[in-house]
Enzyme design. Structure first.
Site, PDB file in Angstrom:
ATOM      1  N   ARG A 172      -7.240 -39.759 -48.397  1.00  0.00           N
ATOM      2  CA  ARG A 172      -7.001 -38.491 -47.703  1.00  0.00           C
ATOM      3  C   ARG A 172      -6.945 -38.655 -46.182  1.00  0.00           C
ATOM      4  NH1 ARG A 172      -7.806 -33.844 -50.849  1.00  0.00           N
ATOM      5  NH2 ARG A 172      -8.759 -34.189 -52.887  1.00  0.00           N
ATOM      6  N   ARG A 230      -2.838 -20.490 -61.199  1.00  0.00           N
ATOM      7  CA  ARG A 230      -2.969 -21.725 -61.965  1.00  0.00           C
ATOM      8  C   ARG A 230      -4.131 -21.668 -62.949  1.00  0.00           C
ATOM      9  NH1 ARG A 230      -3.318 -27.462 -58.892  1.00  0.00           N
ATOM     10  NH2 ARG A 230      -5.296 -26.587 -58.116  1.00  0.00           N
ATOM     11  N   ARG A 285     -10.035 -23.163 -61.538  1.00  0.00           N
ATOM     12  CA  ARG A 285     -10.943 -23.904 -60.673  1.00  0.00           C
ATOM     13  C   ARG A 285     -11.560 -22.966 -59.643  1.00  0.00           C
ATOM     14  NH1 ARG A 285      -6.896 -29.000 -59.424  1.00  0.00           N
ATOM     15  NH2 ARG A 285      -7.116 -30.033 -61.448  1.00  0.00           N
ATOM     16  N   LYS A 296       1.152 -32.937 -58.124  1.00  0.00           N
ATOM     17  CA  LYS A 296       0.844 -34.350 -58.313  1.00  0.00           C
ATOM     18  C   LYS A 296       0.215 -34.622 -59.670  1.00  0.00           C
ATOM     19  CE  LYS A 296      -1.907 -34.694 -54.809  1.00  0.00           C
ATOM     20  NZ  LYS A 296      -1.948 -33.257 -54.462  1.00  0.00           N
ATOM     21  N   ARG A 356      -8.409 -25.922 -47.465  1.00  0.00           N
ATOM     22  CA  ARG A 356      -7.958 -27.205 -48.022  1.00  0.00           C
ATOM     23  C   ARG A 356      -6.646 -27.643 -47.376  1.00  0.00           C
ATOM     24  NH1 ARG A 356      -7.695 -26.394 -54.273  1.00  0.00           N
ATOM     25  NH2 ARG A 356      -7.353 -28.659 -54.313  1.00  0.00           N
TER      26      ARG A 356
END
Length: 235
Positions: A109, A148, A181, A34, A192
């Site tokens: 969310r 990532r 992160r 996203k 998550r």
């Protein structure tokens, strides 16, 4: 693509009547792409990109009780309260940067947030007109997240295998260091994803019933995903 961008440019120059022609949400699990697509769409359309995650991470760096609270929440892989997120979003939607259009990334969310967001936007006579669902298998998300790397100030993303930087842990454009992160690890990612499937997935039904949901295969190449989203924005 060229026709679409041209239409948007005409809109931005004042040739369109509507204040904000694109009022969109990018909906999908962490690692679905996203953020990457939002940056590309922002660059092409000139509308604002509001990433709840980025805004909360900025607050988490502040030397304040709120900053510490948000930082602890993010490290645990939990979600901050609805009231705080909605307050942040509403404040940003009132800014000049968002006056021509917006994309929300990471918000809402859950159904409570969605209903409150609807109430706010309908009160401004600018209801949502597009919700893009990024569909990716969980096993693909784990593979994407594990490698990532992020350039924090620009939002550019890299991957150790699929899109490595020219110099390890270094941004190709600025030469500044990249970061990983704290919540980009398999254990926190599983939590998550569990939260996403439990709380966020019902939004798919909510927006489908409103007739504004557009589902895309986010396992395609980034170029194909961008073209597909652009096609949906034309409608």
């Amino acid at each position: 693509m060229a026709t679409f961008v041209g239409a948007v440019k005409r809109y931005l120059s004042g040739e369109a009547e509507e204040k904000r022609s694109i009022r969109s949400i990018l909906l999908g699990p962490p690692g679905a792409g996203k953020g990457t697509q939002a940056i590309n769409l922002k660059d092409n359309l000139g509308i604002c990109h509001l990433s709840t995650g980025d805004m909360l991470r900025a607050i988490a760096k502040e030397d304040s009780p709120l900053g510490k609270k948000v930082a602890d929440t993010l490290k645990a892989g939990a979600l901050v309260t609805d009231s705080l997120v909605i307050e942040i979003i509403e404040a940003n939607l009132q800014s000049d940067a968002c006056k021509l259009g917006f994309m929300l990334d990471g918000f809402p969310r859950n159904l409570v947030q969605a209903q409150k967001l609807d109430g706010y936007l309908e009160g401004q006579d600018e209801p949502l007109n597009n919700v893009v669902e990024f569909k990716v298998k969980d096993e693909i998300l784990v593979e994407r997240i594990a490698g990532r790397m992020i350039h924090q100030s620009s939002g550019r993303t890299y991957h150790e295998v699929f899109a490595p930087p020219k110099v390890p842990m270094t941004d190709d454009v600025t030469g500044e260091p990249l970061m990983k992160r704290p919540d980009d690890n398999p254990t926190i990612l599983k939590r998550r994803l569990d939260i996403y499937h439990e709380q966020t997935a019902p939004l798919i039904k909510f927006y489908k019933e409103k007739g504004i949901l557009r589902s895309i295969d986010a396992m395609q190449s980034p170029e194909k995903v961008f073209d597909e989203i652009s096609g949906h924005f034309k409608k």
